[in-house]
Design a protein around this motif. Structure first.
Motif, short mmCIF file in Angstrom:
data_model
loop_
_atom_site.label_atom_id
_atom_site.label_comp_id
_atom_site.label_asym_id
_atom_site.label_seq_id
_atom_site.Cartn_x
_atom_site.Cartn_y
_atom_site.Cartn_z
N ALA A 148 27.79 60.19 -76.79
CA ALA A 148 28.87 60.68 -76.47
C ALA A 148 28.64 61.41 -74.87
O ALA A 148 27.48 61.84 -74.54
CB ALA A 148 29.56 61.94 -77.19
N GLY A 149 29.65 61.77 -73.96
CA GLY A 149 29.31 62.28 -72.80
C GLY A 149 30.05 63.75 -72.95
O GLY A 149 31.39 63.74 -73.28
N ARG B 160 22.79 58.75 -62.95
CA ARG B 160 23.02 57.38 -62.69
C ARG B 160 23.48 57.30 -61.29
O ARG B 160 24.25 57.90 -61.04
CB ARG B 160 24.07 56.68 -63.67
N GLU C 74 19.55 57.94 -69.58
CA GLU C 74 20.39 58.19 -70.84
C GLU C 74 18.99 59.18 -71.48
O GLU C 74 18.03 59.12 -71.34
CB GLU C 74 20.38 57.17 -71.70
N PHE D 115 25.15 63.88 -65.14
CA PHE D 115 26.23 64.26 -66.34
C PHE D 115 25.23 64.46 -67.56
O PHE D 115 24.06 64.26 -67.63
CB PHE D 115 27.14 63.18 -66.59
N GLU E 55 36.47 55.24 -71.56
CA GLU E 55 35.59 55.59 -72.66
C GLU E 55 34.88 56.87 -72.69
O GLU E 55 34.44 57.52 -71.91
CB GLU E 55 34.13 54.57 -72.51
N LEU E 56 34.99 57.52 -73.84
CA LEU E 56 34.41 58.87 -74.25
C LEU E 56 33.15 58.51 -74.94
O LEU E 56 32.25 59.86 -74.61
CB LEU E 56 35.41 59.50 -75.43
N GLU E 57 32.90 57.65 -75.73
CA GLU E 57 31.69 57.73 -76.61
C GLU E 57 31.53 56.31 -77.04
O GLU E 57 32.51 55.69 -77.20
CB GLU E 57 31.89 58.59 -77.76
N GLY E 58 30.40 55.70 -77.03
CA GLY E 58 30.11 54.43 -77.81
C GLY E 58 29.32 54.78 -78.98
O GLY E 58 28.55 55.58 -78.94
N GLN F 158 24.66 64.04 -71.48
CA GLN F 158 25.09 63.22 -72.87
C GLN F 158 24.90 64.26 -74.01
O GLN F 158 23.94 65.11 -74.30
CB GLN F 158 24.27 62.00 -72.89
N GLU G 39 23.70 62.66 -77.55
CA GLU G 39 23.22 61.63 -78.29
C GLU G 39 22.52 61.77 -79.70
O GLU G 39 21.80 62.57 -79.68
CB GLU G 39 22.27 60.51 -77.55
N PHE H 25 34.85 62.01 -64.38
CA PHE H 25 34.56 60.79 -65.29
C PHE H 25 33.66 60.17 -65.12
O PHE H 25 32.76 59.73 -66.06
CB PHE H 25 35.92 60.04 -65.15
N ARG H 26 33.43 59.72 -63.88
CA ARG H 26 32.18 58.87 -63.62
C ARG H 26 31.32 59.59 -62.46
O ARG H 26 31.77 59.70 -61.05
CB ARG H 26 32.59 57.40 -62.98
N SER H 27 30.50 60.43 -63.08
CA SER H 27 29.52 61.34 -62.02
C SER H 27 28.15 60.69 -61.91
O SER H 27 27.75 59.79 -62.91
CB SER H 27 29.46 62.60 -62.72
N GLU I 17 25.69 55.92 -59.51
CA GLU I 17 26.98 55.16 -59.71
C GLU I 17 27.20 54.92 -58.20
O GLU I 17 27.15 55.47 -57.30
CB GLU I 17 28.12 56.04 -60.47
N ARG J 18 32.55 64.12 -69.92
CA ARG J 18 33.85 63.02 -70.37
C ARG J 18 34.72 63.81 -71.28
O ARG J 18 35.88 63.69 -71.28
CB ARG J 18 33.32 61.70 -70.70
N1 GAP Z 1 22.19 55.59 -74.86
C1 GAP Z 1 23.61 54.76 -74.68
C2 GAP Z 1 24.35 55.18 -73.67
O1 GAP Z 1 24.12 55.88 -72.65
P1 GAP Z 1 26.72 54.60 -72.35
O2 GAP Z 1 27.73 53.95 -72.81
O3 GAP Z 1 26.07 54.31 -71.19
O4 GAP Z 1 25.71 54.53 -73.49
C3 GAP Z 1 27.27 57.04 -73.29
O5 GAP Z 1 26.77 56.09 -72.11
C4 GAP Z 1 28.10 57.78 -72.59
O6 GAP Z 1 27.74 58.78 -71.61
C5 GAP Z 1 29.58 57.43 -72.28
O7 GAP Z 1 30.76 56.99 -73.26
C6 GAP Z 1 30.24 58.52 -71.34
O8 GAP Z 1 30.74 59.47 -72.24
C7 GAP Z 1 28.99 59.18 -70.87
N2 GAP Z 1 28.66 58.67 -69.45
C8 GAP Z 1 28.06 57.48 -68.97
N3 GAP Z 1 27.95 57.33 -67.64
C9 GAP Z 1 28.66 58.35 -67.19
C10 GAP Z 1 29.05 58.95 -65.81
N4 GAP Z 1 28.45 58.06 -64.76
N5 GAP Z 1 29.48 59.96 -65.60
C11 GAP Z 1 29.88 60.61 -66.92
N6 GAP Z 1 29.78 60.32 -68.10
C12 GAP Z 1 29.00 59.17 -68.38
#
Ligand code: GAP
Length: 548
Positions: free
Chosen positions: A414-415, A260, A228, A275, A348-351, A277, A279, A270-272, A262, A418
């Motif tokens: 936010a991502g 990450r 992150e 990616f 999820e788009l953003e937390g 961020q 923030e 969507f899940r890469s 994953e 995404r």
């Molecule tokens: N610092 C807080 C944090 O990283 P998170 O919910 O793990 O929070 C934030 O990640 C945003 O990053 C997610 O809402 C998403 O948009 C993006 N994100 C997280 N993991 C991702 C992934 N594997 N591939 C694409 N986008 C990802």
């Protein structure tokens, strides 16, 4: 006509993304690399525009002299760009080293690996034989996959599938195992032919590891690619405070790559595994933090709407108490109904998280854990902090109130990838438009917000003669000085419009016979298809105004 399923809609979006150069699989000529994606010529512009909108709207264009609607007060914003590899202690104190993991299970037969929380299944029986059929599919793909698996397991022909007796619907595998209603030994894995091939779940840390230095080898050289961007901001909290004259409340923003590992990257980008961020860590006085949390939650929600995401496909979801991270005081997710998800599901788009003083305290004192409702330094078996903090004072002295405190943090995270995916899915439309002879022609169009569109306009001479190209090139050059646009003289004008519709270009300017006579051009609107005549001299200012 049968309504195409959302999965096939997703397939068509992925196909358009590739065909028109938005997104490609990474290293495709070597068979691709799962979870890694490249952005092509149109995609890189779309993603860059999205990030620039975010940076402008949150940071560069922020007016610190006024109080935005809903904000408790005015505030300042600063930007930052940190390294991807940081001191390993950062991840120990942040909790990522110990806690940033998913549970995985392996299949001994197929050698496939699955995220435990992504597996679901249901009981199937046929002529006295009973098995728990597991699928790794989600949404509307899941149930048919279990039918297919059960048919094969029981050795049935297609017309016999109705003989299978199903006991209840799909349930998460992990929930069944935890409740003791099923054992992994009776589970038929998603790619297995016999039950009992799934291993017990085990933890898998999602951080990518690397080594620092040419003589790397020992444990001290171990480093991690950041999962992150947020931690880099905490590392520089004091630097920004000391060098840029900001005072609490203020935010630090960063856009950058995160990584990450994953277990099961899926659903296109969507899940890469790599990616980007976008923030913000927003530092505020503890007593004001609940009001700032609400401000940022609503501010970020409205940002997606301002760029045209369909309100009905967005959802703001406050986390329940049991869902909150151990440090979180409140979290809301902004979610989008992606077409690869089943009806009623959102991704999820953003937390937006209220993180209290967890982060700054962790980096001062050492890794924190919650004990009896309090955050305390976690101790190792020797009674010393399990992961030692920096020992640096990250508290803030408020000159106005003469108070010292550790600021609380609100984090809108936010991502970028995404968000690009959501905007692509939302913009994708198929409709019918009349062709040059007035006959209906089906078209694919990306109704992207003009701020996001890779190209803002296309300049098209009706024919390649009679002085039209010269006038068009002149207009192209004038417009290009202000915005990305393209000149296109190849093919019929209908085909050229279609190409621009697929690329999401909001406006086409066509130079025709009348242009030579009265110096006007046709301005075609991508969404309404309305064509108006505009004096050629006014085109540049008009489009600049519309983009503003
Ligand atoms: N610092 C807080 C944090 O990283 P998170 O919910 O793990 O929070 C934030 O990640 C945003 O990053 C997610 O809402 C998403 O948009 C993006 N994100 C997280 N993991 C991702 C992934 N594997 N591939 C694409 N986008 C990802």
């Amino acid at each position: 006509m049968e309504k195409p399923s959302d999965q096939s809609r997703m397939d068509r979006i992925v196909s358009l993304a590739k065909r028109r150069g938005f997104i490609f699989q990474s290293s495709e000529i070597y068979g691709g690399l799962n979870g890694f994606w490249d952005y092509g010529p149109l995609g890189v512009s779309l993603k860059r525009n999205l990030k620039e909108c975010w940076w402008h709207d949150m940071v560069a264009g922020h007016d610190e002299l006024s109080t935005p609607p809903g904000a408790p007060s005015g505030y300042e914003m600063a930007g930052l760009d940190c390294t991807i590899i940081m001191h390993p202690q950062v991840w120990k104190c942040s909790g990522h080293f110990d806690l940033f993991h998913d549970w995985l299970v392996d299949c001994r037969e197929s050698k496939r690996r699955y995220r435990y929380d992504h597996l679901q299944g249901r009981w199937a029986a046929h002529r006295g034989k009973r098995v728990f059929v597991v699928t790794d599919q989600s949404g509307e793909e899941a149930a048919p996959h279990t039918v297919q698996k059960a048919q094969k397991f029981f050795g049935l022909r297609a017309k016999q599938v109705d003989e299978i007796e199903w006991e209840g619907g799909l349930v998460p595998l992990a929930a069944g195992v935890a409740a003791g209603t099923l054992a992994l030994a009776t589970a038929l894995g998603p790619d297995a032919s016999e039950p009992g091939t799934l291993t017990d779940p085990r933890e898998f840390n999602l951080m990518f590891e690397t080594r620092i230095g040419a003589l790397a080898g020992g444990d001290d050289d171990r480093a991690f690619l950041r999962p992150e961007t947020a931690q880099g901001i905490f590392m520089n909290f004091k630097n920004v405070l000391d060098t840029s004259r900001v005072s609490v409340p203020f935010g630090i923003a960063q856009i950058g790559k995160s990584f990450r590992n994953e277990i099961t990257p899926r659903n296109f980008t969507f899940r890469s595994r790599e990616f980007e961020q976008m923030e913000i860590e927003f530092f505020c006085k503890p007593s004001d933090s609940a009001a700032w949390y609400r401000y940022w939650r609503d501010r970020r929600w409205n940002w997606y709407l301002s760029l045209g995401l369909t309100a009905g496909k967005l959802q703001l979801r406050e986390h329940g108490v049991d869902e909150l991270s151990h440090y979180s005081v409140g979290t809301a997710d902004i979610e989008y109904a992606f077409p690869f998800l089943a009806d009623g599901e959102f991704g999820e788009l953003e937390g937006i998280a209220h993180r209290g003083d967890f982060d700054l305290r962790s980096h001062m004192e050492g890794k924190l854990v919650r004990r009896d409702g309090q955050l305390v330094v976690e101790l190792g078996p020797d009674g010393k902090p399990r992961h030692r903090g920096s020992g640096k004072d990250l508290s803030y002295f408020d000159d106005a109130t003469r108070e010292r405190y550790v600021p609380h943090v609100i984090e809108p995270s936010a991502g970028a990838d995404r968000a690009v995916l959501a905007f692509l899915c939302d913009a994708y439309h198929e409709d019918e438009v009349p062709d040059e002879d007035g006959k209906p022609r089906s078209r694919t169009v990306l109704k992207l917000h003009p701020r996001l569109a890779p190209l803002k306009a296309a300049i098209l001479p009706l024919v390649k003669k009679d002085g039209m190209p010269e006038v068009a090139v002149d207009l192209y050059r004038k417009l290009k000085a202000h915005m990305p646009c393209m000149y296109d003289e190849k093919g019929s004008v209908g085909r050229r419009y279609a190409r621009q519709d697929e690329a999401g270009t909001p406006w086409c300017l066509t130079i025709d016979g009348q242009t030579l006579a009265d110096k006007t051009v046709t301005l075609r609107d991508r969404d309404t298809l309305v064509q108006t005549r505009v004096p050629i001299e006014e085109c540049v200012d008009m489009l600049r105004e519309r983009l503003r």
